[in-house]
Motif scaffolding. Structure first.
Motif, PDB file in Angstrom:
ATOM      1  N   LEU A   1       0.793  -1.309   0.087  1.00 22.19           N
ATOM      2  CA  LEU A   1       0.026   0.006   0.087  1.00 22.19           C
ATOM      3  C   LEU A   1       0.783   1.154  -0.266  1.00 22.19           C
ATOM      4  O   LEU A   1       0.324   2.311   0.004  1.00 22.19           O
ATOM      5  CB  LEU A   1      -0.942  -0.132   1.156  1.00 22.19           C
TER       6      LEU A   1
ATOM      7  N   GLU B   1      -5.094  -2.534  -2.990  1.00 21.52           N
ATOM      8  CA  GLU B   1      -5.944  -2.716  -1.374  1.00 21.52           C
ATOM      9  C   GLU B   1      -6.268  -4.212  -1.301  1.00 21.52           C
ATOM     10  O   GLU B   1      -6.221  -4.895  -0.272  1.00 21.52           O
ATOM     11  CB  GLU B   1      -7.076  -1.843  -1.408  1.00 21.52           C
TER      12      GLU B   1
ATOM     13  N   SER C   1      -3.190  -6.443  -0.730  1.00 25.94           N
ATOM     14  CA  SER C   1      -2.808  -6.239   0.754  1.00 25.94           C
ATOM     15  C   SER C   1      -3.652  -7.285   1.675  1.00 25.94           C
ATOM     16  O   SER C   1      -2.963  -7.905   2.255  1.00 25.94           O
ATOM     17  CB  SER C   1      -2.964  -4.835   1.032  1.00 25.94           C
TER      18      SER C   1
END
Length: 297
Positions: free
Chosen positions: A172, A271, A274
């Protein structure tokens, strides 16, 4: 004694990178990539030159003589790189004895030579490899000492909890950029594992493939603090990582999870990537918890 595993890794790099005839293979680049010193890399390059994989030009170095297109296992076997390496065998025995507390914190070269029945050349090779990988070092003056390492199941699980906090966050980072070439190389490795590499690769190769995948993704963050930390953790978890490979059935799922993370990063869905990385590391933590008995001394 030449470490044939390094020669094998160079052949694999030629294949996965799609290197063509005439492409230069700088020794320092390979040493950085394989995380070893230049000396064993130069020996491996010379061996591959003898076997016709590379050409050598005076004052310029080594170049690809022919592309590697056949399956890696066939190429390695044909080149005679697949034979059992005594140095590798003794290396793993020393690692296992260290985990069992069968070796003292400080030791002499004579102790290792006598205990494992090594020649002078074999002793130099095995201690050189151990020193390169950071789990023993020569003392000032005389003798050697083992470096502090992860030697208990709890310490290995703690290292994964650190990675659980670090690696998803690295994906990120502002300006995160995973080069296309790196992404494709990582993808090819996972496909190789799913195509049979999980069963046929050595413990060295499995460990290095996993380490390289995670380090490549963290390196793409450009954050040196993340990068340095993950590399340090990977160095010290090496011994327990080798032992955990006695149970390889979990690796197929790991490879699929790696491919999923790569797919998300390729689509710039960082995102989601992640979150997927966090789930992957949690899955690994759970798997290690279930096999902790083989990690015990």
């Amino acid at each position: 004694m030449i470490d044939r595993s390094i020669a094998t890794q160079i052949v694999e790099l030629i294949k996965t990178e799609g290197l063509e005839i005439g492409q230069h293979l700088p020794a320092q680049m390979l040493a950085d990539r394989l995380r070893v010193s230049r000396s064993p890399v130069n020996e491996a390059l010379a061996l591959l030159h003898e076997k016709g994989v590379l050409t050598r030009e005076k004052n310029r170095g080594f170049f690809v003589a022919k592309p590697v297109v056949e399956p890696l296992s066939e190429v390695v076997s044909e080149l005679g790189l697949a034979e059992t390496d005594l140095v590798t065998s003794v290396y793993f025995q020393i690692a296992d004895d260290r985990l069992k507390n069968a070796l003292p914190d400080e030791f002499s070269e004579q102790l290792i030579r006598n205990r494992y029945a090594l020649t002078s050349a074999q002793l130099t090779a095995v201690l050189g490899r151990i020193a390169q990988e950071g789990w023993a070092e020569r003392k000032p003056g005389y003798g050697w000492q083992f470096s502090p390492m992860l030697t208990t199941p709890d310490s290995l699980l703690k290292s994964y909890r650190l990675r659980l906090a670090l690696e998803p966050a690295a994906l990120l980072e502002p300006g995160y950029r995973l080069e296309r070439k790196t992404l494709e190389r990582c993808r090819d490795v996972e496909k190789h594992l799913l195509a049979g590499g999980i069963e046929t690769d050595t413990a060295d190769q499995l460990h290095e493939r996993g380490v390289r995948f995670h380090e490549s993704l963290v390196e793409a963050s450009g954050n040196s603090f993340f990068i340095d930390t993950i590399k340090r953790v990977n160095r010290v978890r090496r011994l327990l990582s080798y032992r955990s490979m006695q149970h390889r059935e979990r690796y197929a799922e790991h490879a699929k999870q790696h491919l999923h993370v790569l797919e998300l990063l390729e689509s710039e869905r960082n995102e989601e990537a992640s979150v997927a990385m966090r789930e992957h590391l949690l899955h690994t933590l759970d798997a290690l918890s279930q096999i902790r008995e083989i990690l015990e001394p």
